[in-house]
Design a protein around this motif. Structure first.
Motif, PDB file in Angstrom:
ATOM      1  N   UNK A 187      36.331  21.109 -73.453  1.00 48.80           N
ATOM      2  CA  UNK A 187      34.911  20.914 -73.774  1.00 48.80           C
ATOM      3  C   UNK A 187      34.233  20.057 -72.709  1.00 48.80           C
ATOM      4  N   UNK A 188      33.076  20.549 -72.224  1.00 51.76           N
ATOM      5  CA  UNK A 188      32.252  19.668 -71.383  1.00 51.76           C
ATOM      6  C   UNK A 188      31.193  19.049 -72.288  1.00 51.76           C
ATOM      7  N   UNK A 189      30.913  17.774 -72.069  1.00 50.06           N
ATOM      8  CA  UNK A 189      29.998  17.063 -72.959  1.00 50.06           C
ATOM      9  C   UNK A 189      28.810  16.517 -72.189  1.00 50.06           C
ATOM     10  N   UNK A 190      28.355  17.318 -71.237  1.00 49.85           N
ATOM     11  CA  UNK A 190      27.164  16.937 -70.481  1.00 49.85           C
ATOM     12  C   UNK A 190      26.393  18.223 -70.198  1.00 49.85           C
ATOM     13  N   UNK A 191      25.127  18.226 -70.569  1.00 52.33           N
ATOM     14  CA  UNK A 191      24.316  19.427 -70.375  1.00 52.33           C
ATOM     15  C   UNK A 191      24.219  19.833 -68.907  1.00 52.33           C
ATOM     16  N   UNK A 192      24.283  18.858 -68.009  1.00 54.38           N
ATOM     17  CA  UNK A 192      24.207  19.198 -66.586  1.00 54.38           C
ATOM     18  C   UNK A 192      25.490  19.907 -66.147  1.00 54.38           C
ATOM     19  N   UNK A 193      26.635  19.514 -66.709  1.00 50.67           N
ATOM     20  CA  UNK A 193      27.869  20.263 -66.441  1.00 50.67           C
ATOM     21  C   UNK A 193      27.741  21.699 -66.979  1.00 50.67           C
ATOM     22  N   UNK A 194      27.159  21.829 -68.172  1.00 49.55           N
ATOM     23  CA  UNK A 194      26.977  23.164 -68.766  1.00 49.55           C
ATOM     24  C   UNK A 194      26.233  24.079 -67.788  1.00 49.55           C
ATOM     25  N   UNK A 195      25.135  23.551 -67.250  1.00 44.28           N
ATOM     26  CA  UNK A 195      24.330  24.353 -66.320  1.00 44.28           C
ATOM     27  C   UNK A 195      25.110  24.627 -65.032  1.00 44.28           C
ATOM     28  N   UNK A 196      25.792  23.595 -64.519  1.00 47.61           N
ATOM     29  CA  UNK A 196      26.530  23.755 -63.257  1.00 47.61           C
ATOM     30  C   UNK A 196      27.646  24.796 -63.417  1.00 47.61           C
ATOM     31  N   UNK A 197      28.310  24.789 -64.555  1.00 50.01           N
ATOM     32  CA  UNK A 197      29.409  25.738 -64.806  1.00 50.01           C
ATOM     33  C   UNK A 197      28.869  27.165 -64.859  1.00 50.01           C
ATOM     34  N   UNK A 198      27.767  27.351 -65.560  1.00 46.74           N
ATOM     35  CA  UNK A 198      27.178  28.690 -65.666  1.00 46.74           C
ATOM     36  C   UNK A 198      26.641  29.152 -64.313  1.00 46.74           C
ATOM     37  N   UNK A 199      25.965  28.231 -63.627  1.00 47.78           N
ATOM     38  CA  UNK A 199      25.321  28.573 -62.362  1.00 47.78           C
ATOM     39  C   UNK A 199      26.343  29.003 -61.312  1.00 47.78           C
ATOM     40  N   UNK A 200      27.453  28.271 -61.261  1.00 52.08           N
ATOM     41  CA  UNK A 200      28.467  28.558 -60.245  1.00 52.08           C
ATOM     42  C   UNK A 200      29.410  29.680 -60.697  1.00 52.08           C
ATOM     43  N   UNK A 201      29.215  30.179 -61.905  1.00 54.40           N
ATOM     44  CA  UNK A 201      30.085  31.253 -62.393  1.00 54.40           C
ATOM     45  C   UNK A 201      31.533  30.809 -62.530  1.00 54.40           C
TER      46      UNK A 201
END
Lengths: 353, 73
Positions: A25-39
Motif C-alpha cells: 500500500x502507498x499512503x501518499x496521494x503524490x505516490x499514487x499519481x507518480x505510480x500511475x503516471x510512470x506506468x
C-alpha cells in the motif's frame, strides 16, 4: 543507486520466491499519481499488487466538514480561505465551488499565511481558514493561529480537520479484512514525522515500511526492498529518501503543532471514526477555532449511495470493481471523494488506465 | 497535496523570506527551518519551507515536481 533495470531484475527474482500475491500500500496521494503516471504497475511481477491507501487528504476529509464550511460561507461577512484542492469536493449537497458561483465568499489561498494576511487586509470580514491535510499542512495552521494570537487578530479563525497518518495505518492493520504486506511510506510527510515514526508499524504489526521519494527509480527500489523483506521474513523501517527525510521528526514543526493542537478521535471520509487520528485546536486558542467562534459542529454524513471508496482506500477492491466507476462516477461528475481529487485513487486510475 | 517544491533562498526577513525557482520568486515562510541561510535550497510545501536540501536534491525534486504537477493540473 542501481539503475531501474537492475532493480527490476532483482525484484523479479525476489518476487518469484513468494508463491502468493504481495500487496503493497502507498499512503501518499503524490505516490499514487507518480505510480500511475510512470506506468509502474505494468513493470512489476504479476504477483505484486499496489494498493492506493488513504493518502489523499481531500479524499479523507469528511463530507460533514465541507457542509460546515458551506454553512459558514453563507453567514454575513464570512470569507472562507481554502487550499484550491478542496474547492471542488462536495459535501452532502454542494461544494465550495458551487457556493462561490452563487456569490458566496470563497478565497483560494496557497498557504495558511496568505489566509492570515487576507484577514489582516480585510478587517471588516471574518476569515475562516479551512485547515485540512496531514502532517505537512498542520504546522502552517498552527503557525497562523499562534501569529493571530500574538497580534490579537480578531477576524481570523480556522475550521480544522487535520489528520495523522500513523493512526490511520494502524486502523487499517487491526481490521480483520486487512491483507497488506508492506507500506510505501510518503516522501514529504515523512520529513515532518521522521522515518522512525513508522517503527510501530514495523515492530508491532510486523509490516515492512520503506520511505521513498517520488521518482520511478525510488518507488521501484522501495517496492524491491519491501518484497525482499517479505522474502527474508523481516519487518524493518528503511529510508531510501535519506537526502530529504531524517530518522527523527522536524522538531520546529512538532513544537508548533504541540502548542496549538491536541490529539483527538476523528472521522475519516469512507473509513469512519479512527481513535486519536486527528488534531483539534486546544481550548487555550479557542477564539481561533471556527467551531467555537461560530458555534457550529461538523455533522456526520453518510457516504453517497453505491460509492465504494471506503473499500478502495482499504485495498479491498480496485477502483474498477466499483459499479459506479467510469459510468456514474467520473472526474467531470464525481460521486465519491476518490474521484474528486487529482490525487485520489479512482481519479488517478481513471486518467492513466 | 503533499508534494513540496524546491527553491533557493534569496531573501530572509525574520520568519519571512523569498525563494527563487526557475527564474520566478515566491514568498516563503521560514519558521520551520530557522537555521536556513541565504543561498541554501529548501523544499517548500503550502508556502512553508519544510527542509533544507542540497542543490542536487533540489534539482532532482524540481524535475519530479515538474513531471507530476503537470499531471495534477
Amino acid at each position: 543507486m542501481d539503475n531501474i533495470q537492475n532493480i527490476l531484475e532483482h525484484l523479479f527474482r525476489q518476487a518469484a520466491l513468494v508463491d502468493r500475491t504481495i500487496r503493497i500500500m502507498e499512503i501518499c496521494g503524490t505516490h499514487t499519481v507518480a505510480i500511475q503516471r510512470a506506468g509502474i504497475r505494468s513493470l512489476l511481477p504479476k504477483n505484486i499488487k499496489l494498493i492506493s491507501g488513504p493518502g489523499c487528504p481531500v479524499c479523507v476529509t469528511p463530507a460533514g466538514y465541507i457542509d460546515a464550511l458551506i454553512e459558514l460561507a453563507g453567514r454575513k461577512d464570512v470569507v472562507i480561505a481554502t487550499y484550491g484542492d478542496m474547492v471542488r469536493v462536495t459535501g452532502s449537497k454542494s461544494s465550495l465551488a458551487a457556493q462561490r458561483a452563487e456569490g458566496r465568499n470563497v478565497q483560494v489561498v496557497v498557504s495558511a499565511s496568505d489566509g492570515l494576511a487576507f484577514a489582516m487586509e480585510n478587517p471588516g470580514k471574518q476569515v475562516v481558514f479551512a485547515g485540512v491535510g496531514f502532517e505537512t499542512t498542520t504546522p502552517p495552521t498552527a503557525d497562523v493561529i499562534l501569529r493571530a494570537d500574538q497580534k490579537t487578530i480578531r477576524n481570523f479563525s480556522a475550521l480544522t480537520a487535520h489528520k495523522l497518518v500513523i493512526p490511520a495505518i494502524e486502523a487499517l492493520l487491526v481490521s480483520p479484512t486487512c491483507a497488506i504486506d508492506g507500506f510505501l511510506c510518503p516522501g514529504h510527510v515523512s520529513v515532518l514525522i521522521g522515518a522512525d515514526a513508522y517503527k510501530p508499524i514495523a515492530e508491532k504489526f510486523l509490516r515492512p515500511c520503506v520511505v521513498a521519494g517520488f521518482d520511478a527509480l525510488q518507488i521501484i527500489a522501495a517496492i524491491d526492498r519491501i518484497v525482499s523483506q517479505v522474502v527474508e521474513k523481516q519487518s524493518l523501517v528503511e529510508n531510501i529518501y535519506s537526502a530529504v527525510v531524517k530518522p527523527e521528526p522536524l522538531l520546529s514543526a512538532k513544537k508548533l503543532v504541540d502548542e496549538v493542537f491536541a490529539t483527538v478521535d476523528t472521522e475519516w471520509r469512507a473509513l469512519g471514526i479512527i481513535p486519536e487520528s486527528g488534531l483539534a485546536i486546544k481550548s487555550r486558542y479557542g477564539e481561533f477555532d471556527s467551531q467555537k467562534k461560530f458555534h457550529i459542529s461538523i455533522p456526520v454524513v453518510a457516504d453517497p449511495p453505491g460509492c465504494r471508496c471506503a473499500e478502495v482506500i482499504q485495498g479491498l477492491i480496485d477502483p474498477v470493481d466499483c459499479p459506479l466507476f467510469g459510468r456514474r462516477c467520473t472526474p467531470i461528475d464525481p460521486v465519491g471523494p476518490c474521484m474528486v481529487s487529482s490525487e485520489g485513487a479512482c481519479q488517478a486510475w481513471y486518467k492513466y488506465s | 497535496m503533499c508534494l513540496a517544491y524546491p527553491g533557493k533562498v534569496i531573501e530572509i526577513n525574520g520568519c519571512e523570506g523569498r525563494v527563487e525557482l526557475v527564474g520566478n520568486q515566491y514568498n516563503v515562510n521560514l519558521v520551520l527551518v530557522p537555521e536556513v541561510a541565504i543561498g541554501q535550497y529548501v523544499l517548500v510545501h503550502a508556502g512553508y519551507a519544510i527542509q533544507i536540501v542540497d542543490e542536487e536534491v533540489a534539482r532532482e525534486t524540481w524535475e519530479i515536481f515538474n513531471q507530476i504537477d503537470e499531471k495534477l493540473a
